[in-house]
Scaffold this active site. Structure first.
Site, short mmCIF file in Angstrom:
data_model
loop_
_atom_site.label_atom_id
_atom_site.label_comp_id
_atom_site.label_asym_id
_atom_site.label_seq_id
_atom_site.Cartn_x
_atom_site.Cartn_y
_atom_site.Cartn_z
N HIS A 63 31.48 18.11 -41.12
CA HIS A 63 31.82 17.07 -40.08
C HIS A 63 30.54 16.02 -40.21
O HIS A 63 30.50 14.84 -39.51
CB HIS A 63 31.71 17.39 -38.60
CG HIS A 63 32.78 17.82 -38.60
ND1 HIS A 63 34.12 16.63 -38.01
CD2 HIS A 63 33.80 18.98 -37.98
CE1 HIS A 63 36.00 17.31 -38.22
NE2 HIS A 63 35.01 18.86 -37.50
N LYS A 66 31.59 4.37 -28.07
CA LYS A 66 31.73 5.77 -29.06
C LYS A 66 29.41 6.32 -28.78
O LYS A 66 29.34 5.54 -28.26
CB LYS A 66 31.60 5.16 -30.65
CG LYS A 66 30.53 4.53 -30.94
CD LYS A 66 31.07 3.96 -32.75
CE LYS A 66 32.27 3.38 -33.35
NZ LYS A 66 33.06 4.65 -33.31
N ARG A 67 30.09 7.29 -29.68
CA ARG A 67 28.57 7.92 -28.91
C ARG A 67 28.01 6.98 -29.75
O ARG A 67 27.71 6.22 -30.50
CB ARG A 67 28.47 9.44 -30.17
CG ARG A 67 27.70 9.98 -29.56
CD ARG A 67 27.97 11.31 -29.83
NE ARG A 67 28.53 11.42 -31.34
CZ ARG A 67 27.34 12.36 -32.63
NH1 ARG A 67 26.02 11.60 -32.79
NH2 ARG A 67 28.06 11.69 -34.16
N LYS A 102 42.37 5.20 -33.32
CA LYS A 102 42.98 4.93 -31.67
C LYS A 102 43.86 3.35 -32.16
O LYS A 102 44.25 2.61 -31.19
CB LYS A 102 41.87 5.90 -30.81
CG LYS A 102 42.21 6.91 -30.70
CD LYS A 102 41.24 7.46 -29.54
CE LYS A 102 40.93 9.40 -31.03
NZ LYS A 102 39.64 10.05 -30.34
N LYS A 141 25.48 4.43 -36.35
CA LYS A 141 26.81 3.96 -36.03
C LYS A 141 26.75 1.84 -35.56
O LYS A 141 27.53 1.07 -35.35
CB LYS A 141 27.63 4.53 -34.30
CG LYS A 141 27.92 5.54 -34.82
CD LYS A 141 28.68 6.25 -33.58
CE LYS A 141 28.88 8.48 -33.93
NZ LYS A 141 29.86 8.39 -34.54
N THR A 174 37.40 8.47 -36.16
CA THR A 174 39.12 9.00 -35.07
C THR A 174 39.03 8.20 -34.11
O THR A 174 40.33 7.07 -34.17
CB THR A 174 38.77 9.86 -34.15
OG1 THR A 174 37.83 10.41 -33.49
CG2 THR A 174 39.34 10.93 -35.57
#
Length: 798
Positions: free
Chosen positions: A346, A534-535, A646, A540, A642
């Site tokens: 991952h 998100k995290r 969504k 990110k 993901t």
């Protein structure tokens, strides 16, 4: 009990009184929630039993999915939807004066996961059951999740996430199926009946007790199982501190991801990982032996899938069981093991690939370490025989090296399949991160692009949009999500496009209410809802987003003629408790939010919102209300994502880099229906290999960048002193590892284009429709079918 509305009402009232020991008129909302949950569990129990009996009776493979986390969300309404009785129950409750939505609020989000890894596992369980596939999950029953996040003065504060405070209505404790897990101690080898036998002595033993949760398939009779293991004391040791032993034992299933910055935390994490795999494998093999007797063909009947490296100890644990308990020789045990285990990677971040110090691993798991060491010795010998004298190659590939056990190396060597989770991610694994292993085992590597449970993220989360879709193309898309593509024929249907806009507006109004209740800030539903949830992690690039917001704020203050399309910038994220830099970003977002939201000069042009304690139930409200989906990771760093899927299925448009699954979304929707910016993965990887990037250049040659970076440290935020110096240093002193400054100009220009595009609402809604139509590919049903066919070799059992 769910055959018709009247029968349900009668049953429900009786059950409330029987279970709660009070008259229905005196019962509370919690009584109603728990009664309804127990009724659902009882209702599915017959199919649950029959599903397990089917799997025992029918020849064919089963898969057992091992994951350290499962981010399930709330199950009440999802189970009602899957059983096809949601409408009946909602109306029946209404006639009894009960609002189903209020009962949903009582259910806690299960604290069994944190981010994308755990949510993916939950989506996969949904698809396995809904496709009638024989697949079960195994995990840990954490008493507390990661943490409940509070924002206090802009800082993240972590509180215990006490989701089990009032019990869990969905679980059944199976104390009779408990197993014993040994830690510490020593291993003695003896010759017995002509073979070397190993005995693990003087152990500290923990009892693993399973709690089973039914996984209900959508409109079918399949009910699979999620088995969660709880750590409990075994027989209390003599001459030892009993209370200390009890605390150490219960700590194993106390918290998700304990802080591992010190050895004590590392030991606990490694204990959790072995606890999960040993309990799961003992359970799987006990059940298998009842059905098949001999384990000779285990790999032909069972697949054990490890979700990332956390459950990699399944490999040596299976070897231990086969050799020490079942009497297999090494070669035979190894053949069975490596043909039973499959592995999903991952990450592309080499620093995120797990490795454990030998000085922790060996004393805690002495027999397991012996087996890992033997696996490594034999593997290195094979490498030597293939290329004698090539020590560099052996050092690169070795499972044990430099004082560490390398878990990803063990996973690749001990499995028959290694898959990435998006096409780009898999190619990066093959060409860079795991290239030597790919050259050695090319047939093992394959790609399985992630997917989402579209029934939760569209059918459950967005019922108005789901109804509109079904009115136009029928409702078979709920089981066959690829049929969403039929929406493309309505691209020029202005009435449909306007209806899409109305639904989005209604969802935005609901989120605006949540924002007002939680943050005390009024936002305009007509504004662009620009969302990054998100995290919280440097790659990110929440930082890029907030620096751009700061730039827009500067423009508003400095240029009286500047008018932007009104925006509400929405963030949601938890930072790991020990991740100092990520927590600084949270403080920066909230500091910028305070400044922007309280400055009358900004007017209605911009608001900045940080929604605390981001979780599945909140995400369901956010995704449906978003106009813009921020997927802005540094290219090559996000394995898949993901959240992008969504947002897409709920009609938000992506602003993103060509990273992870963004690439595959881009290919499907086309240039005109997505907003792509920034460096490509090839360009990023070129910089990493050859250098040539100098963040100072961008700082000195772009006045916008210089201004916003300086504002981090020049007193622009007067009450925070030196708070943001680490962020300033990361951008300039440490040369901006994630290319925030390099991508800033491209990001700002793309954001300007989004504002322009939003003005034409018919055109915007057309883009949204195209995204929804193409989102069917990104259902976890498609992903699971690929796993079932290409890796697990499992087939529907009906």
């Amino acid at each position: 009990m769910f055959s018709n509305k009247e029968s349900f009402k009668e049953n429900f009232k009786k059950r409330v009184e029987m279970l709660c020991g009070k008259s229905f008129s005196e019962s509370t909302s919690r009584d109603h929630y728990e009664t309804l949950g127990l009724m659902i569990r009882e209702y599915v129990s017959n199919d649950w039993i029959k599903t397990n009996e089917k799997y025992l009776a029918v020849k064919g493979k089963q898969v057992f999915y091992l994951s350290i986390e499962y981010l399930l969300g709330k199950l009440l309404r999802q189970n009602l939807i899957n059983l096809g009785v949601e409408g009946l129950v909602e109306k029946g409750l209404e006639e009894l004066g009960i609002v189903l939505e209020e009962l949903e609020e009582i259910e806690p989000d299960a604290g069994l996961g944190n981010g994308g890894l755990g949510r993916l596992a939950a989506c996969f369980l949904d698809s396995l059951a809904s496709l009638n596939l024989p697949g079960h999950g195994h995990g840990i029953r954490y008493k507390h999740g990661l943490f409940e996040q509070k924002i206090v003065n802009g800082y993240q504060v972590e509180l215990p996430e006490q989701w089990l405070r009032s019990g869990n209505v969905w679980e059944i404790r199976k104390a009779d199926l408990a197993v014993q897990i040994p830690f510490w101690g020593k291993v003695e080898a003896k010759m017995e009946n002509g073979r070397l036998v190993f005995h693990h002595l003087h152990t500290e033993t923990v009892t693993a007790v399973p709690y089973d949760v039914p996984v209900v398939g959508y409109h079918c009779k399949t009910v699979n199982t999620l088995r969660l293991w709880n750590a409990e004391p075994a027989q209390f040791p003599i001459n030892k501190d009993i209370l200390q032993y009890k605390r150490r034992t219960e700590a194993i299933s106390e918290f998700l991801y304990p802080d591992d910055t010190h050895d004590e935390g590392k030991i606990l994490r490694l204990k959790q990982q072995y606890f999960l795999v040993s309990a799961s494998l003992q359970s799987i093999i006990r059940s298998y032996k009842k059905q098949h007797g001999s384990l000779n063909e285990l790999h032909q009947q069972i697949c054990i899938h490890i979700n990332d490296t956390h459950p990699v100890l399944a490999i040596p644990e299976l070897m231990r069981i086969l050799i020490d308990e079942e009497g297999f020789g090494w070669d035979e045990a190894w053949h069975i093991t490596k043909n039973t285990i499959s592995y999903t990677n991952h990450t592309t971040l080499s620093e995120a690939l797990e490795k454990w110090p030998i000085h922790i691993f060996q004393p805690l798991l002495p027999r397991i370490y012996m087996i890992v060491n033997e696996i490594n010795e034999r593997f290195c010998r094979e490498l030597w025989e293939e290329t004698p004298g090539d020590w560099d190659r052996i050092a690169k590939l070795s499972i044990i090296a430099d004082g560490y056990v390398k878990m990803a190396h063990l996973a690749i060597v001990g499995s028959f399949s290694v898959n990435g989770v998006a096409r780009l991610h898999t190619e990066i694994l093959k060409e860079r991160e795991m290239q030597p292993f790919y050259q050695l085992f090319p047939d093992k590597f394959n790609n399985k692009t992630n997917g989402i449970a579209h029934r939760r993220w569209l059918l459950k989360a967005n019922p108005k949009l789901s109804t509109l879709i079904s009115e136009r193309i029928g409702n078979s898309w709920t089981s066959a999500p690829h049929e969403l593509i039929n929406l493309l024929k309505y691209q020029e249907d202005r009435s449909l496009l306007k209806e899409l806009g109305k639904i989005k507006r209604a969802n935005k109004e609901m989120l605006a209410d949540i924002i007002y209740k939680q943050n005390g800030i009024t936002v305009d539903p007509q504004a662009i809802f620009d969302v990054q949830v998100k995290r919280l992690h440097a790659y990110k690039r929440q930082l890029l987003n907030v620096l751009h917001i700061l730039h827009l704020y500067n423009r508003i203050l400095e240029d009286s003629s500047f008018r932007m399309i009104p925006r509400v910038f929405i963030f949601g994220a938890k930072a790991s408790p020990g991740y100092y830099y990520a927590k600084k970003i949270i403080k920066l977002i909230n500091t910028v939010a305070d400044k922007v939201n309280n400055d009358p000069r900004v007017g209605d042009q911009m608001k900045v919102i940080f929604l605390e304690n981001y979780r599945v139930s909140l995400a369901e409200k956010i995704f449906t209300a978003a106009d813009v989906s921020e997927q802005i990771s540094t290219a090559s760093k996000e394995a898949s994502g993901t959240g992008n899927m969504k947002f897409m299925i709920n009609g938000a448009l992506t602003i993103g880099t060509l990273d992870g699954a963004n690439i595959e979304i881009h290919e499907r929707v086309g240039d005109e229906n997505i907003f792509i910016f920034g460096l490509t993965a090839e360009e990023v990887l070129h910089y990493y290999r050859h250098g040539g990037y100098d963040s100072d250049e961008y700082y000195h040659h772009d006045s916008r960048i210089q201004q916003i970076v300086d504002q981090l440290v020049n007193g622009f935020f007067p009450d925070v002193h030196n708070e943001f110096e680490p962020i300033f240093d990361s951008l300039l002193e440490e040369n901006d590892q994630y290319f925030v400054l390099k991508d800033f100009a491209s990001y700002a220009e793309t954001q300007r284009k989004i504002g322009e595009a939003f003005k034409d609402q018919i055109s915007w809604q057309k883009k949204c429709l195209v995204n929804i139509a193409h989102a069917g590919y990104f259902s976890s049903d498609r992903t699971i079918r690929e796993y079932a066919k290409d890796i697990w070799d499992i087939h529907p059992v009906t």
